[in-house]
Design an enzyme around this catalytic site. Sequence first.
Site, PDB file in Angstrom:
ATOM      1  N   LYS A  28      -5.599  28.311  57.466  1.00 63.54           N
ATOM      2  CA  LYS A  28      -4.917  28.002  56.198  1.00 63.54           C
ATOM      3  C   LYS A  28      -5.548  26.784  55.528  1.00 63.54           C
ATOM      4  CE  LYS A  28      -0.383  26.972  56.347  1.00 63.54           C
ATOM      5  NZ  LYS A  28      -0.128  25.631  55.795  1.00 63.54           N
ATOM      6  N   SER A  29      -5.808  25.743  56.303  1.00 63.60           N
ATOM      7  CA  SER A  29      -6.365  24.518  55.719  1.00 63.60           C
ATOM      8  C   SER A  29      -7.719  24.796  55.077  1.00 63.60           C
ATOM      9  CB  SER A  29      -6.543  23.456  56.812  1.00 63.60           C
ATOM     10  OG  SER A  29      -5.286  23.061  57.302  1.00 63.60           O
ATOM     11  N   ASP A 327       1.336  20.596  63.540  1.00 67.73           N
ATOM     12  CA  ASP A 327       2.055  21.821  63.171  1.00 67.73           C
ATOM     13  C   ASP A 327       2.537  22.607  64.394  1.00 67.73           C
ATOM     14  OD1 ASP A 327       1.751  21.314  60.479  1.00 67.73           O
ATOM     15  OD2 ASP A 327      -0.106  22.472  60.303  1.00 67.73           O
TER      16      ASP A 327
HETATM   17  C1  S3P Z   1      -2.727  20.101  56.396  1.00 64.58           C
HETATM   18  C2  S3P Z   1      -2.324  18.885  56.865  1.00 64.58           C
HETATM   19  C3  S3P Z   1      -1.085  18.674  57.635  1.00 64.58           C
HETATM   20  C4  S3P Z   1      -0.485  19.985  58.129  1.00 64.58           C
HETATM   21  C5  S3P Z   1      -0.512  21.056  57.087  1.00 64.58           C
HETATM   22  C6  S3P Z   1      -1.946  21.339  56.661  1.00 64.58           C
HETATM   23  C7  S3P Z   1      -3.978  20.192  55.639  1.00 64.58           C
HETATM   24  O1  S3P Z   1      -0.140  18.027  56.806  1.00 64.58           O
HETATM   25  O2  S3P Z   1       0.854  19.765  58.560  1.00 64.58           O
HETATM   26  O3  S3P Z   1       0.049  22.251  57.595  1.00 64.58           O
HETATM   27  O4  S3P Z   1      -4.499  21.313  55.444  1.00 64.58           O
HETATM   28  O5  S3P Z   1      -4.487  19.143  55.233  1.00 64.58           O
HETATM   29  P1  S3P Z   1      -0.114  16.414  56.683  1.00 64.58           P
HETATM   30  O6  S3P Z   1      -1.379  16.005  56.071  1.00 64.58           O
HETATM   31  O7  S3P Z   1       1.062  16.112  55.809  1.00 64.58           O
HETATM   32  O8  S3P Z   1       0.089  15.934  58.093  1.00 64.58           O
END
Ligand code: S3P
Length: 451
Positions: A28-29, A327
């Site tokens: 996803k990221s 997560d």
């Molecule tokens: C993500 C960062 C995380 C994660 C999210 C995806 C990202 O959040 O919880 O599901 O893709 O940069 P945070 O940056 O708020 O920790």
Amino acid sequence: MSSHGPAAPMTAHRAGPLTGTAHVPGDKSISHRSLILGAMAVGETRVTGLLEGQDVLDTAKAMRAFGAEVARDADGIWRVHGVGVSGFSEPEDVIDCGNSGTGVRLIMGCMATTPISATFTGDASLRSRPMGRITDPIALFGARSYGRKGGRLPMTIVGAATPVPVRYATPMPSAQVKSAVLLAGLNAPGQTVVIEKEATRDHSERMLAGFGAVVTTEDTDEGRVITLTGQPELKPQTIVVPRDPSSAAFPVCAALITEGSDVLIPNIGLNPTRAGLFATLREMGADLTYENERTEGGEPVADLRARFSDSMQGIEVPPERAPSMIDEYPILSVVAALSTGKTVMRGVKELRVKESDRIDAMARGLEACGVTIEEDEDTFIVHGMGAGGVPGDATAAARLDHRIAMSFLCLGMAAQKPVTVDDAGPIATSFPIFVPLMRELGARLEDEAAR
Ligand code: S3P
């Protein structure tokens, strides 16, 4: 509460062994970043293996609203015609990022240094999440923001007409904050610097370098210092999105807790900023092996093999590991409930501002299933009941949170009595094939609306 249609309750029944191979979707990221950086490059970026979950589809729509062309071929390849780092045009309508904190926060960053304004909103979950963590640093570039009380969406961002570069120490471990600052820095002159005390996922840095930006990372006494040189011309890329370790976590953990299981989850990225859960599970005594370990696109990758593990022990999870498994605490707490002894998770207050307050959501649902919990603002402790020891027989609230819904469905596969989630709809945001994939492995998931 729900904005994805009527609630879709679903019940997981104790399953026979889970067996077979589980091909989980793209990361996803990396999928969000592929579309956003593709939109900021000049020319056509091609993306294979993009996660086609609702969160990412909402980001695709947003990139179109800012002027990029984003299209999916019949063969599943996504093509993004980018407009350059300063080429965004003003959207004609409100940008609805649905359930996605990553989507809205990264997009606010990337438009903050262009002289346009945009209004952002999202579903009830996203509208309750704090945006001050983004509006504070983008204000330093010269952007202005007008949101609801408490820095909540809907919110209008007016991008800076003459942005200045920024040096910013992130006040919390957050890859979203770091990434928003770096994306804003793309259209500012000079060098933008982000300092993070604890290293968080580094996909933005790696991908920015891949797109041709000059970005350096240095580990210092202050923490990790990331320096980006502004106003590059980003070169379009051909991207193969690796499979998501955060999605792999669900079939992995379901197999570990469900009697007789043996599941292979191929091609999972083991980037050290993402793989904390798997190290933790192995320390708990999980029969989780890495097969066919290799390097792909500069990232460590392996096929994960997870087998039922009836003697996992609770541990004290090292707090410094939290950013690499942020997560995964919901599903870890399910594994903890089916292990022996206490699992202690400290330094986890960021969980309270995810798609839901994940400590509260897991604590209340686990208690309803018969598990003893202790918690404070920054700590979550689960008292394990041993393999097969959780009574179940309860309904848990998903609270518009995909990971809460999937965690309780996994619990139902191994609890003594079924576990229902009041709404499985949010699963579509990150893992749209979760239900068919788990059924294919042998899970018994019943759609309550269909009964
Ligand atoms: C993500 C960062 C995380 C994660 C999210 C995806 C990202 O959040 O919880 O599901 O893709 O940069 P945070 O940056 O708020 O920790």
